[in-house]
Scaffold this active site. Structure first.
Site, PDB file in Angstrom:
ATOM      1  CD  GLU A   7     -15.363 -16.468   2.285  1.00  0.00           C
ATOM      2  OE1 GLU A   7     -16.560 -16.604   2.571  1.00  0.00           O
ATOM      3  OE2 GLU A   7     -14.443 -16.675   3.085  1.00  0.00           O
ATOM      4  CB  SER A 133     -17.340 -19.291   0.734  1.00  0.00           C
ATOM      5  OG  SER A 133     -18.156 -18.381   1.423  1.00  0.00           O
ATOM      6  CE1 TYR A 196     -22.627 -17.783  -0.263  1.00  0.00           C
ATOM      7  CE2 TYR A 196     -20.522 -18.788  -0.756  1.00  0.00           C
ATOM      8  CZ  TYR A 196     -21.422 -18.307   0.154  1.00  0.00           C
ATOM      9  OH  TYR A 196     -21.135 -18.374   1.478  1.00  0.00           O
ATOM     10  NE  ARG A 236     -24.054 -22.316   7.779  1.00  0.00           N
ATOM     11  CZ  ARG A 236     -23.324 -21.642   6.892  1.00  0.00           C
ATOM     12  NH1 ARG A 236     -23.647 -20.415   6.548  1.00  0.00           N
ATOM     13  NH2 ARG A 236     -22.261 -22.200   6.357  1.00  0.00           N
ATOM     14  CG  ASP A 238     -21.375 -25.305   8.086  1.00  0.00           C
ATOM     15  OD1 ASP A 238     -22.556 -24.948   8.232  1.00  0.00           O
ATOM     16  OD2 ASP A 238     -20.542 -24.645   7.428  1.00  0.00           O
ATOM     17  CD  GLU A 254     -15.718 -24.550   8.107  1.00  0.00           C
ATOM     18  OE1 GLU A 254     -15.877 -23.429   7.601  1.00  0.00           O
ATOM     19  OE2 GLU A 254     -14.887 -25.383   7.689  1.00  0.00           O
ATOM     20  CG  ASN A 256     -19.721 -18.506   8.277  1.00  0.00           C
ATOM     21  OD1 ASN A 256     -19.431 -17.386   8.670  1.00  0.00           O
ATOM     22  ND2 ASN A 256     -19.942 -18.781   7.001  1.00  0.00           N
ATOM     23  N   GLY A 260     -23.375 -16.167   5.464  1.00  0.00           N
ATOM     24  CA  GLY A 260     -23.845 -15.442   4.288  1.00  0.00           C
ATOM     25  C   GLY A 260     -25.272 -14.942   4.456  1.00  0.00           C
TER      26      GLY A 260
END
Length: 293
Positions: A7, A133, A196, A236, A238, A254, A256, A260
């Site tokens: 990443e 990601s 991205y 964050r 998801d 999951e 994070n 990002g």
């Protein structure tokens, strides 16, 4: 920023955005592309605080956090243990299960077995256990005749997870409190390119236009997931939501622990729901920085 993970490019983008925002917020900023000489560079700069904009392995799995603990430099986001847990999807799920959060069936399977035969009924998802990601993610559709062919760079052991139909939701948590819920609408699925590669690769509906009980459940589950891992600062969570089942169709995928921070990223958009500009969000993270936990 940067670093050696898969990443890297995302991290460089996050790092540039955060550096610019921190300058607007009044800080003196030095940008460091993390490599093997990171301890020496940190010793030369002697920062008051490290803003950790690394993503992926080494940067958000507890490794850099351990180095910064050793050097006694305050840093943003989660500490060593929370970072290591969040990056290991299997162990994170154990913490979520203990906290009573809704999950789907999943297990770790050798790569060779996954490519030899279906290891669970279709549809299912194959993903790396310790990358984010949407790197090395494969969706095996219902009725697929053959198992997936994984890329040579895929790890030797992967996570296989039951596929949940429906909608993609995500909720950021700042300082233990949910910021808001976004629905991610992509053409197909929310892969690395949609996240991205281009502005407009996916559409963010923020706040999500979903029933109040589902919105509240997302906020509650995200706060509980953040706490279950011992996260600090910003995280964050998801979700997948099967809207045919109401709130019962919501499952945690999951967390994070270092979301990002790019022009197309979700957490800054959710902070804006609370009236917090991007420079203000970055300032908050610096002021929250510490060693420990």
């Amino acid at each position: 920023m940067g670093g050696p993970s898969s990443e890297r490019e995302v991290s460089l983008s996050s790092g540039r955005e955060c550096a610019n925002a921190l300058r607007v917020a009044g800080f003196e900023v030095v940008e460091i592309d993390a490599g093997p000489d990171l301890p020496e560079r940190l010793a030369a700069v002697r920062p008051d605080c490290v803003f950790n904009a690394l993503h992926g392995r080494f940067g958000e799995d507890g490794c850099v956090q351990g180095l910064l603990e050793w050097l006694r430099i305050p840093y943003t986001h989660s500490g060593v243990l929370a970072s290591a847990l969040a990056m290991d999807k299997s162990r994170a799920k154990e913490a979520f299960r203990a906290a009573g959060l809704p999950l789907v069936e999943s297990r770790l399977v050798p790569k060779a077995e996954v490519m030899a035969a279906h290891v669970m009924p279709t549809p299912y998802v194959v993903k790396s256990n310790n990358e984010g990601s949407s790197v090395n993610v494969y969706i095996v559709p219902a009725g697929a005749n053959t198992p997936p062919r994984l890329a040579p760079e895929a790890p030797e052991t992967v996570m296989v997870e039951a596929y949940v139909p429906g909608r993609e939701l995500t909720c950021s948590v700042l300082g233990g409190k949910a910021l808001g819920v976004t629905e991610v609408v992509a053409d197909g699925w929310y892969d690395y390119h949609a996240k991205y590669a281009t502005v407009g690769g996916a559409r963010h509906v923020c706040p999500a236009e979903i029933p109040e009980d589902v919105y509240a459940a997302c906020c509650d589950y995200a706060e509980r997931a953040h706490a279950a891992l011992g996260c600090r600062g910003l995280s964050r969570t998801d979700f997948r939501w099967d809207d045919s089942k109401g709130a019962a169709g919501l499952v945690v995928l999951e967390v994070n622990n270092q979301p990002g921070m790019t022009p197309t990223s979700l957490s800054p958009e959710q902070a804006a729901l609370q009236g917090m500009s991007f420079p203000e969000l970055c300032r908050w993270l610096v002021e929250d920085a510490s060693c420990g936990r």
